[in-house]
Write a protein that holds these residues in place. Structure first.
Motif, PDB file in Angstrom:
ATOM      1  N   ALA A 152      -0.587  -1.197 -10.965  1.00  0.00           N
ATOM      2  CA  ALA A 152      -0.849  -1.507  -9.552  1.00  0.00           C
ATOM      3  C   ALA A 152      -1.051  -0.241  -8.714  1.00  0.00           C
ATOM      4  O   ALA A 152      -1.559  -0.304  -7.596  1.00  0.00           O
ATOM      5  CB  ALA A 152       0.307  -2.313  -8.963  1.00  0.00           C
ATOM      6  N   GLU A 153      -0.662   0.907  -9.276  1.00  0.00           N
ATOM      7  CA  GLU A 153      -0.840   2.186  -8.563  1.00  0.00           C
ATOM      8  C   GLU A 153      -2.307   2.405  -8.218  1.00  0.00           C
ATOM      9  O   GLU A 153      -3.198   2.014  -8.992  1.00  0.00           O
ATOM     10  CB  GLU A 153      -0.420   3.355  -9.482  1.00  0.00           C
ATOM     11  CG  GLU A 153       1.056   3.519  -9.643  1.00  0.00           C
ATOM     12  CD  GLU A 153       1.702   4.215  -8.455  1.00  0.00           C
ATOM     13  OE1 GLU A 153       1.166   5.250  -8.007  1.00  0.00           O
ATOM     14  OE2 GLU A 153       2.738   3.717  -7.986  1.00  0.00           O
ATOM     15  N   ARG A 154      -2.551   3.046  -7.117  1.00  0.00           N
ATOM     16  CA  ARG A 154      -3.923   3.368  -6.713  1.00  0.00           C
ATOM     17  C   ARG A 154      -4.686   4.048  -7.860  1.00  0.00           C
ATOM     18  O   ARG A 154      -4.180   5.003  -8.460  1.00  0.00           O
ATOM     19  CB  ARG A 154      -3.863   4.317  -5.520  1.00  0.00           C
ATOM     20  CG  ARG A 154      -5.209   4.661  -4.992  1.00  0.00           C
ATOM     21  CD  ARG A 154      -5.060   5.508  -3.774  1.00  0.00           C
ATOM     22  NE  ARG A 154      -5.949   6.655  -3.903  1.00  0.00           N
ATOM     23  CZ  ARG A 154      -5.840   7.760  -3.194  1.00  0.00           C
ATOM     24  NH1 ARG A 154      -4.868   7.882  -2.337  1.00  0.00           N
ATOM     25  NH2 ARG A 154      -6.678   8.727  -3.337  1.00  0.00           N
ATOM     26  N   ASP A 182      12.962 -14.191  -7.686  1.00  0.00           N
ATOM     27  CA  ASP A 182      12.426 -13.626  -8.931  1.00  0.00           C
ATOM     28  C   ASP A 182      11.213 -12.725  -8.661  1.00  0.00           C
ATOM     29  O   ASP A 182      10.359 -12.550  -9.534  1.00  0.00           O
ATOM     30  CB  ASP A 182      12.077 -14.741  -9.927  1.00  0.00           C
ATOM     31  CG  ASP A 182      11.019 -15.693  -9.384  1.00  0.00           C
ATOM     32  OD1 ASP A 182      10.546 -15.489  -8.239  1.00  0.00           O
ATOM     33  OD2 ASP A 182      10.650 -16.643 -10.104  1.00  0.00           O
ATOM     34  N   LEU A 183      11.152 -12.181  -7.430  1.00  0.00           N
ATOM     35  CA  LEU A 183      10.057 -11.267  -7.093  1.00  0.00           C
ATOM     36  C   LEU A 183      10.168 -10.017  -7.972  1.00  0.00           C
ATOM     37  O   LEU A 183      11.227  -9.397  -8.042  1.00  0.00           O
ATOM     38  CB  LEU A 183      10.139 -10.876  -5.615  1.00  0.00           C
ATOM     39  CG  LEU A 183       8.981 -10.040  -5.082  1.00  0.00           C
ATOM     40  CD1 LEU A 183       7.668 -10.820  -5.107  1.00  0.00           C
ATOM     41  CD2 LEU A 183       9.280  -9.574  -3.653  1.00  0.00           C
ATOM     42  N   GLU A 184       9.076  -9.673  -8.627  1.00  0.00           N
ATOM     43  CA  GLU A 184       9.094  -8.539  -9.568  1.00  0.00           C
ATOM     44  C   GLU A 184       8.591  -7.262  -8.896  1.00  0.00           C
ATOM     45  O   GLU A 184       7.814  -7.332  -7.951  1.00  0.00           O
ATOM     46  CB  GLU A 184       8.195  -8.862 -10.780  1.00  0.00           C
ATOM     47  CG  GLU A 184       8.702 -10.041 -11.580  1.00  0.00           C
ATOM     48  CD  GLU A 184       7.700 -10.509 -12.640  1.00  0.00           C
ATOM     49  OE1 GLU A 184       6.781  -9.726 -12.985  1.00  0.00           O
ATOM     50  OE2 GLU A 184       7.830 -11.651 -13.088  1.00  0.00           O
ATOM     51  N   PRO A 185       9.003  -6.101  -9.398  1.00  0.00           N
ATOM     52  CA  PRO A 185       8.451  -4.840  -8.877  1.00  0.00           C
ATOM     53  C   PRO A 185       6.983  -4.681  -9.306  1.00  0.00           C
ATOM     54  O   PRO A 185       6.564  -5.281 -10.290  1.00  0.00           O
ATOM     55  CB  PRO A 185       9.328  -3.758  -9.524  1.00  0.00           C
ATOM     56  CG  PRO A 185       9.989  -4.415 -10.679  1.00  0.00           C
ATOM     57  CD  PRO A 185      10.005  -5.896 -10.450  1.00  0.00           C
ATOM     58  N   TYR A 186       6.227  -3.877  -8.560  1.00  0.00           N
ATOM     59  CA  TYR A 186       4.844  -3.612  -8.968  1.00  0.00           C
ATOM     60  C   TYR A 186       4.839  -2.805 -10.267  1.00  0.00           C
ATOM     61  O   TYR A 186       5.580  -1.826 -10.392  1.00  0.00           O
ATOM     62  CB  TYR A 186       4.092  -2.835  -7.877  1.00  0.00           C
ATOM     63  CG  TYR A 186       3.794  -3.670  -6.661  1.00  0.00           C
ATOM     64  CD1 TYR A 186       2.884  -4.717  -6.726  1.00  0.00           C
ATOM     65  CD2 TYR A 186       4.433  -3.423  -5.451  1.00  0.00           C
ATOM     66  CE1 TYR A 186       2.615  -5.506  -5.611  1.00  0.00           C
ATOM     67  CE2 TYR A 186       4.164  -4.201  -4.326  1.00  0.00           C
ATOM     68  CZ  TYR A 186       3.260  -5.237  -4.420  1.00  0.00           C
ATOM     69  OH  TYR A 186       3.009  -6.020  -3.325  1.00  0.00           O
ATOM     70  N   ARG A 212       0.816  -1.218   0.000  1.00  0.00           N
ATOM     71  CA  ARG A 212       0.000   0.000   0.000  1.00  0.00           C
ATOM     72  C   ARG A 212       0.850   1.269   0.000  1.00  0.00           C
ATOM     73  O   ARG A 212       0.427   2.301  -0.520  1.00  0.00           O
ATOM     74  CB  ARG A 212      -0.980  -0.044   1.165  1.00  0.00           C
ATOM     75  CG  ARG A 212      -2.066  -1.069   0.879  1.00  0.00           C
ATOM     76  CD  ARG A 212      -2.952  -1.358   2.069  1.00  0.00           C
ATOM     77  NE  ARG A 212      -3.967  -2.342   1.729  1.00  0.00           N
ATOM     78  CZ  ARG A 212      -3.786  -3.675   1.768  1.00  0.00           C
ATOM     79  NH1 ARG A 212      -2.620  -4.184   2.133  1.00  0.00           N
ATOM     80  NH2 ARG A 212      -4.749  -4.491   1.413  1.00  0.00           N
ATOM     81  N   LEU A 213       2.067   1.193   0.570  1.00  0.00           N
ATOM     82  CA  LEU A 213       2.954   2.360   0.511  1.00  0.00           C
ATOM     83  C   LEU A 213       3.540   2.514  -0.894  1.00  0.00           C
ATOM     84  O   LEU A 213       3.543   3.605  -1.466  1.00  0.00           O
ATOM     85  CB  LEU A 213       4.101   2.228   1.530  1.00  0.00           C
ATOM     86  CG  LEU A 213       3.712   2.287   3.013  1.00  0.00           C
ATOM     87  CD1 LEU A 213       4.950   2.060   3.896  1.00  0.00           C
ATOM     88  CD2 LEU A 213       3.046   3.612   3.368  1.00  0.00           C
ATOM     89  N   LEU A 214       4.004   1.390  -1.478  1.00  0.00           N
ATOM     90  CA  LEU A 214       4.661   1.468  -2.790  1.00  0.00           C
ATOM     91  C   LEU A 214       3.694   1.858  -3.902  1.00  0.00           C
ATOM     92  O   LEU A 214       4.101   2.430  -4.910  1.00  0.00           O
ATOM     93  CB  LEU A 214       5.323   0.127  -3.148  1.00  0.00           C
ATOM     94  CG  LEU A 214       6.553  -0.280  -2.335  1.00  0.00           C
ATOM     95  CD1 LEU A 214       7.109  -1.616  -2.831  1.00  0.00           C
ATOM     96  CD2 LEU A 214       7.644   0.783  -2.411  1.00  0.00           C
ATOM     97  N   THR A 215       2.406   1.536  -3.718  1.00  0.00           N
ATOM     98  CA  THR A 215       1.436   1.836  -4.783  1.00  0.00           C
ATOM     99  C   THR A 215       0.574   3.057  -4.436  1.00  0.00           C
ATOM    100  O   THR A 215      -0.478   3.268  -5.056  1.00  0.00           O
ATOM    101  CB  THR A 215       0.536   0.615  -5.064  1.00  0.00           C
ATOM    102  OG1 THR A 215      -0.165   0.268  -3.846  1.00  0.00           O
ATOM    103  CG2 THR A 215       1.340  -0.573  -5.550  1.00  0.00           C
ATOM    104  N   ASN A 216       1.032   3.828  -3.448  1.00  0.00           N
ATOM    105  CA  ASN A 216       0.382   5.099  -3.083  1.00  0.00           C
ATOM    106  C   ASN A 216      -1.061   4.957  -2.618  1.00  0.00           C
ATOM    107  O   ASN A 216      -1.876   5.850  -2.835  1.00  0.00           O
ATOM    108  CB  ASN A 216       0.462   6.096  -4.257  1.00  0.00           C
ATOM    109  CG  ASN A 216       1.899   6.506  -4.495  1.00  0.00           C
ATOM    110  OD1 ASN A 216       2.601   6.894  -3.563  1.00  0.00           O
ATOM    111  ND2 ASN A 216       2.356   6.361  -5.725  1.00  0.00           N
TER     112      ASN A 216
END
Ligand code: GSH
Length: 214
Positions: free
Chosen positions: A204-206, A196-200, A111-115
């Protein structure tokens, strides 16, 4: 075997990591959560909770929930102890991973990374407290232990690693939890370890995509 999978999900990463370590061949079926893929009737037929990962085994049956998938895949292998007391401890950590680590670190990070949240809003502060408690609990537990259970690498470590290693992206300082830091390095040194975890992605942004998260 098929894995219905979202690259940036650490719940999915748990399954991918164990499958890699087991050298188990499987087909990866990408699910675009923020493109609305989990909102379809077809996906609800695979998982009424509309979450990833979902494992489809070769006879066409589906298994949901990341930790249940780990348990199923690990049965009969070195990654799940045979001793009933040790198995119960593995289960204990799989439960704590879902109640404390995933919401306190993973849910906050997302929730922080996707605002969706600011770090100072009440729900973010509450999650941060949960995450700090989870890290303190793990740090105490790992102070005199090599791995979470039975002094060997098991699915308890796979599960706990998935979101714990992302803690700095949720604003946690792992220097305050040195036993956790040393354990993360031990997990990463395991044979066939792969992260192999990918970035959002942008959707995915709000407000950018369409999903159960809005
Ligand atoms: N308890 C579940 C949680 C799974 C979960 O929250 N998955 C998220 C990605 S990390 C998801 O697929 N969300 C899609 C949605 O709810 O639409 C598990 O461990 O598998």
């Amino acid at each position: 075997m098929r894995l219905y999978d979202y690259g940036p999900s650490a719940n999915c990463f748990k399954a991918r990591l164990l499958l890699a370590q087991l050298e188990q061949p499987y087909e990866r079926v990408p699910v675009d959560i923020f493109g609305g893929d989990t909102l379809t009737d077809d996906f609800a037929g695979k998982n009424p909770a509309r979450s990833t990962p979902v494992l489809e085994i070769d006879d066409g049956r589906y298994l949901q929930e990341s930790n249940a998938i780990l348990w199923y895949l690990a049965e009969g292998t070195r990654y799940l102890p045979e001793d009933p007391f040790e198995r119960a401890h593995v289960l204990k950590w799989l439960v704590l991973e879902q109640t404390d680590v995933m919401p306190g670190i993973g849910g906050l990070r997302f929730r922080l990374l996707t605002n969706r949240w600011r770090a100072d809003e009440p729900e973010a502060v509450r999650r941060r407290e949960l995450g700090l408690g989870a890290l303190a609990m793990l740090d105490r537990h790992l102070r005199r232990r090599t791995f979470a259970v039975a002094e060997r690498y098991t699915i308890a470590d796979v599960s706990l690693y998935a979101y714990t290693h992302t803690a700095p992206e949720a604003g946690f300082d792992l220097a305050a939890f040195p036993s956790v830091g040393a354990w993360l390095a031990r997990v990463e040194a395991q044979p066939r370890f792969v992260n192999d975890l990918e970035p959002y992605p942008a959707n995915a942004e709000r407000g950018a995509g369409s999903s159960t998260y809005g």
